[in-house]
Design a protein around this motif. Structure first.
Motif, PDB file in Angstrom:
ATOM      1  N   GLU A   1       0.998   4.977  11.869  1.00 12.76           N
ATOM      2  CA  GLU A   1       1.311   3.677  11.273  1.00 12.76           C
ATOM      3  C   GLU A   1       2.769   3.606  10.818  1.00 12.76           C
ATOM      4  O   GLU A   1       3.411   4.625  10.554  1.00 12.76           O
ATOM      5  CB  GLU A   1       0.400   3.417  10.072  1.00 12.76           C
ATOM      6  CG  GLU A   1      -1.048   3.153  10.438  1.00 12.76           C
ATOM      7  CD  GLU A   1      -1.852   2.772   9.216  1.00 12.76           C
ATOM      8  OE1 GLU A   1      -2.412   1.654   9.199  1.00 12.76           O
ATOM      9  OE2 GLU A   1      -1.914   3.582   8.270  1.00 12.76           O
TER      10      GLU A   1
ATOM     11  N   ARG B   1       0.841  -1.184   0.000  1.00 10.45           N
ATOM     12  CA  ARG B   1       0.000   0.000   0.000  1.00 10.45           C
ATOM     13  C   ARG B   1       0.879   1.237   0.000  1.00 10.45           C
ATOM     14  O   ARG B   1       2.073   1.170   0.325  1.00 10.45           O
ATOM     15  CB  ARG B   1      -0.938   0.005   1.212  1.00 10.45           C
ATOM     16  CG  ARG B   1      -0.243  -0.212   2.518  1.00 10.45           C
ATOM     17  CD  ARG B   1      -1.203  -0.404   3.673  1.00 10.45           C
ATOM     18  NE  ARG B   1      -1.782   0.852   4.113  1.00 10.45           N
ATOM     19  CZ  ARG B   1      -2.191   1.067   5.371  1.00 10.45           C
ATOM     20  NH1 ARG B   1      -2.094   0.117   6.283  1.00 10.45           N
ATOM     21  NH2 ARG B   1      -2.702   2.213   5.708  1.00 10.45           N
ATOM     22  N   GLY B   2       0.318   2.384  -0.348  1.00 14.46           N
ATOM     23  CA  GLY B   2       1.079   3.612  -0.449  1.00 14.46           C
ATOM     24  C   GLY B   2       0.777   4.628   0.625  1.00 14.46           C
ATOM     25  O   GLY B   2       1.664   5.354   1.062  1.00 14.46           O
ATOM     26  N   LEU B   3      -0.479   4.712   1.092  1.00 19.23           N
ATOM     27  CA  LEU B   3      -0.886   5.761   2.022  1.00 19.23           C
ATOM     28  C   LEU B   3      -1.036   5.207   3.438  1.00 19.23           C
ATOM     29  O   LEU B   3      -1.727   4.207   3.656  1.00 19.23           O
ATOM     30  CB  LEU B   3      -2.214   6.375   1.571  1.00 19.23           C
ATOM     31  CG  LEU B   3      -2.779   7.486   2.450  1.00 19.23           C
ATOM     32  CD1 LEU B   3      -1.814   8.682   2.500  1.00 19.23           C
ATOM     33  CD2 LEU B   3      -4.158   7.909   1.937  1.00 19.23           C
ATOM     34  N   PHE B   4      -0.375   5.841   4.413  1.00 17.26           N
ATOM     35  CA  PHE B   4      -0.408   5.417   5.804  1.00 17.26           C
ATOM     36  C   PHE B   4      -0.872   6.576   6.686  1.00 17.26           C
ATOM     37  O   PHE B   4      -0.644   7.750   6.370  1.00 17.26           O
ATOM     38  CB  PHE B   4       0.987   4.971   6.267  1.00 17.26           C
ATOM     39  CG  PHE B   4       1.427   3.649   5.689  1.00 17.26           C
ATOM     40  CD1 PHE B   4       1.431   2.498   6.457  1.00 17.26           C
ATOM     41  CD2 PHE B   4       1.826   3.557   4.360  1.00 17.26           C
ATOM     42  CE1 PHE B   4       1.832   1.283   5.920  1.00 17.26           C
ATOM     43  CE2 PHE B   4       2.224   2.365   3.815  1.00 17.26           C
ATOM     44  CZ  PHE B   4       2.227   1.209   4.601  1.00 17.26           C
ATOM     45  N   ASP B   5      -1.517   6.239   7.809  1.00 13.95           N
ATOM     46  CA  ASP B   5      -1.874   7.252   8.787  1.00 13.95           C
ATOM     47  C   ASP B   5      -0.646   7.646   9.604  1.00 13.95           C
ATOM     48  O   ASP B   5       0.390   6.962   9.589  1.00 13.95           O
ATOM     49  CB  ASP B   5      -2.966   6.726   9.727  1.00 13.95           C
ATOM     50  CG  ASP B   5      -4.298   6.566   9.000  1.00 13.95           C
ATOM     51  OD1 ASP B   5      -4.518   7.303   8.016  1.00 13.95           O
ATOM     52  OD2 ASP B   5      -5.092   5.700   9.409  1.00 13.95           O
TER      53      ASP B   5
ATOM     54  N   TRP C   1       5.167   3.176   8.187  1.00 16.15           N
ATOM     55  CA  TRP C   1       5.153   3.227   6.729  1.00 16.15           C
ATOM     56  C   TRP C   1       6.400   2.580   6.104  1.00 16.15           C
ATOM     57  O   TRP C   1       6.541   2.532   4.896  1.00 16.15           O
ATOM     58  CB  TRP C   1       4.922   4.641   6.212  1.00 16.15           C
ATOM     59  CG  TRP C   1       6.091   5.609   6.360  1.00 16.15           C
ATOM     60  CD1 TRP C   1       7.158   5.504   7.179  1.00 16.15           C
ATOM     61  CD2 TRP C   1       6.237   6.815   5.622  1.00 16.15           C
ATOM     62  NE1 TRP C   1       7.978   6.574   7.022  1.00 16.15           N
ATOM     63  CE2 TRP C   1       7.437   7.423   6.068  1.00 16.15           C
ATOM     64  CE3 TRP C   1       5.485   7.481   4.657  1.00 16.15           C
ATOM     65  CZ2 TRP C   1       7.901   8.611   5.567  1.00 16.15           C
ATOM     66  CZ3 TRP C   1       5.952   8.678   4.158  1.00 16.15           C
ATOM     67  CH2 TRP C   1       7.148   9.234   4.618  1.00 16.15           C
TER      68      TRP C   1
ATOM     69  N   ALA D   1       5.620  -0.134   3.584  1.00 20.95           N
ATOM     70  CA  ALA D   1       5.022   0.179   2.281  1.00 20.95           C
ATOM     71  C   ALA D   1       5.651  -0.635   1.189  1.00 20.95           C
ATOM     72  O   ALA D   1       6.864  -0.877   1.175  1.00 20.95           O
ATOM     73  CB  ALA D   1       5.185   1.670   1.987  1.00 20.95           C
TER      74      ALA D   1
END
Length: 411
Positions: A402, A395-399, A404, A407
């Motif tokens: 999180e 995945r590309g988008l993290f909060d 990252w 990724a």
């Protein structure tokens, strides 16, 4: 597949098939200028030869006829290639299906050996499916199936058969206990543990069978060849000499004989895509031609491991310790003055385990030994046995809170 009834019948089968095997090998670039009429005049084929022929220097059929490509695990060096046609797969499956405990539609087989590029998991799956069984693909190189998941699958799916390294079964037993389950009691559907991939001492085999209250059934093979031997109902490991010619090399003298102790040499007789002539596997074995109560006219074999590996004999001494000592895991290190051995043992029996093992090892090896009896969980931490799967899709988008760094990668 009908077994030969006598050793004379076995020899005739091999002699009748050998010309076709030599002709098939002559079609590959590697053997093209090497093949003669007499197998015993040919030099040995080595792992170095297979590495030098990477990737398709051993190929004897058009690429269009290949079904699968594989590589070895590389535990003894650079991986070697192996490839199989559809006809080769029929042979692989038929050999796997020879398990004397039988595999059928009522079975659920949990496969806990590598898939990916290695052969072992794929052979087990194909063999079980061909027999009508249900397969649970619990690959032991995937983070998606940690030990806690394996125990859940064994219990909840009423798994009847398993396929794994012998040591895996000890890890399952420890993980089951961590989950509050009892091996041998809370898994009533389990009827046999099918194992391969590492030398198995008699004492370790007995300990596994005692833990799980199920027979341990051994097979022996290699990625380059598939299954080479299987166990009969009387507990003897037999070479599949109706499917291959086996020889034994004395590494000290270079002498090659049909039986005796030494290093195994194999010529598969029904290999189409990648024929191998006098392939030197390198495993130490002891081969004997003798009658067996099972009635199979096939040579018996004891697999002793790699030439430099003394661990099977040492492992035998470790697992001769009484079961109540709770010793499942161990490790050893060679030191200039002798051996250092660590074992996990129940606290109540730790001193007794250390003293008894020191005495037996010193007597067997005539060396000084230091034994450390550690609390359970020291060599195999509980977190290894209880961890859940840590798998995510790329995945590309993290909060903001999180990690990252994960990724774009599977875990």
């Amino acid at each position: 597949m009908t077994m030969p009834a006598t050793f004379a019948e076995l020899t005739k089968l091999q002699e009748d098939r050998l010309p076709a095997t030599l002709a098939a090998a002559a079609a590959s670039p590697f053997y093209r200028d090497r093949v003669g009429k007499d197998l015993r005049d040919l030099p040995l084929t080595t792992k170095a030869d297979l590495r030098d022929a990477y990737p398709f220097g051993m190929l004897a059929v058009p690429r269009e006829r290949l079904a699968t490509y594989h590589e070895s695990s590389g535990t003894t060096g650079i991986p070697t290639s192996s490839y199989y046609s559809a006809a080769d797969w029929e042979d692989l499956i038929s050999r796997y299906a020879r398990m004397h405990v039988g595999i059928g539609p009522s079975d659920t087989l949990l496969v806990r050996t590598p898939y990916a590029l290695m052969l072992t998991g794929h052979v087990a799956q194909a063999g079980a499916l061909a027999c009508g069984a249900t397969v649970v693909p619990a690959d032991n190189r995937s983070a998606a199936t940690p030990y806690a998941t394996v125990v859940r699958l064994l219990h909840d799916l009423d798994v009847t058969l398993t396929w794994s390294l012998p040591t895996e079964t000890l890890l399952w037993a420890a993980a089951a206990r961590q989950a509050g389950l009892r091996p041998g009691h809370d898994f009533p559907a389990l009827r046999a543990l099918l194992v391969a991939g590492e030398p198995l001492s008699r004492a370790k085999r007995d300990r596994i069978a005692q833990l799980w209250q199920a027979p341990v059934v051994e097979e022996y093979g290699a990625s380059e060849t598939g299954g080479l031997a299987g166990e009969c109902p009387h507990g003897t490991l037999h070479l599949w000499a109706d499917r291959a010619i086996f020889e034994v090399l004395d590494p000290e003298t270079g002498r090659i004989t049909p039986d005796g102790a030494g290093e195994l040499v194999v010529t598969p007789l029904f290999r189409e895509a990648m024929p191998l002539l006098r392939y030197h596997i390198g495993d130490r074995v002891e081969v004997t031609y003798r009658d067996c109560a099972c009635g199979w006219a096939l040579p018996a074999v004891r697999v002793l491991g790699r030439s430099a590996d003394a661990s099977p004999a040492l492992e035998e001494l470790v697992f001769r310790l009484p079961a109540e000592y709770g010793v499942l895991f161990w490790r050893a290190k060679r030191l200039p003055a002798g051996l250092r051995i660590q074992i996990e043992a129940d606290a109540w029996y730790a001193d007794a385990a250390a003293k008894e093992l020191a005495a037996t090892v010193e007597s067997a090896y005539q060396v000084k030994v230091v034994i450390e009896a550690l609390p359970p969980g020291s060599l195999v931490p509980p977190r290894v046995l209880t961890a859940g799967p840590e798998v995510m899709k790329p995945r590309g988008l993290f909060d903001a809170d999180e990690d990252w760094d994960r990724a774009l990668r599977y875990y």
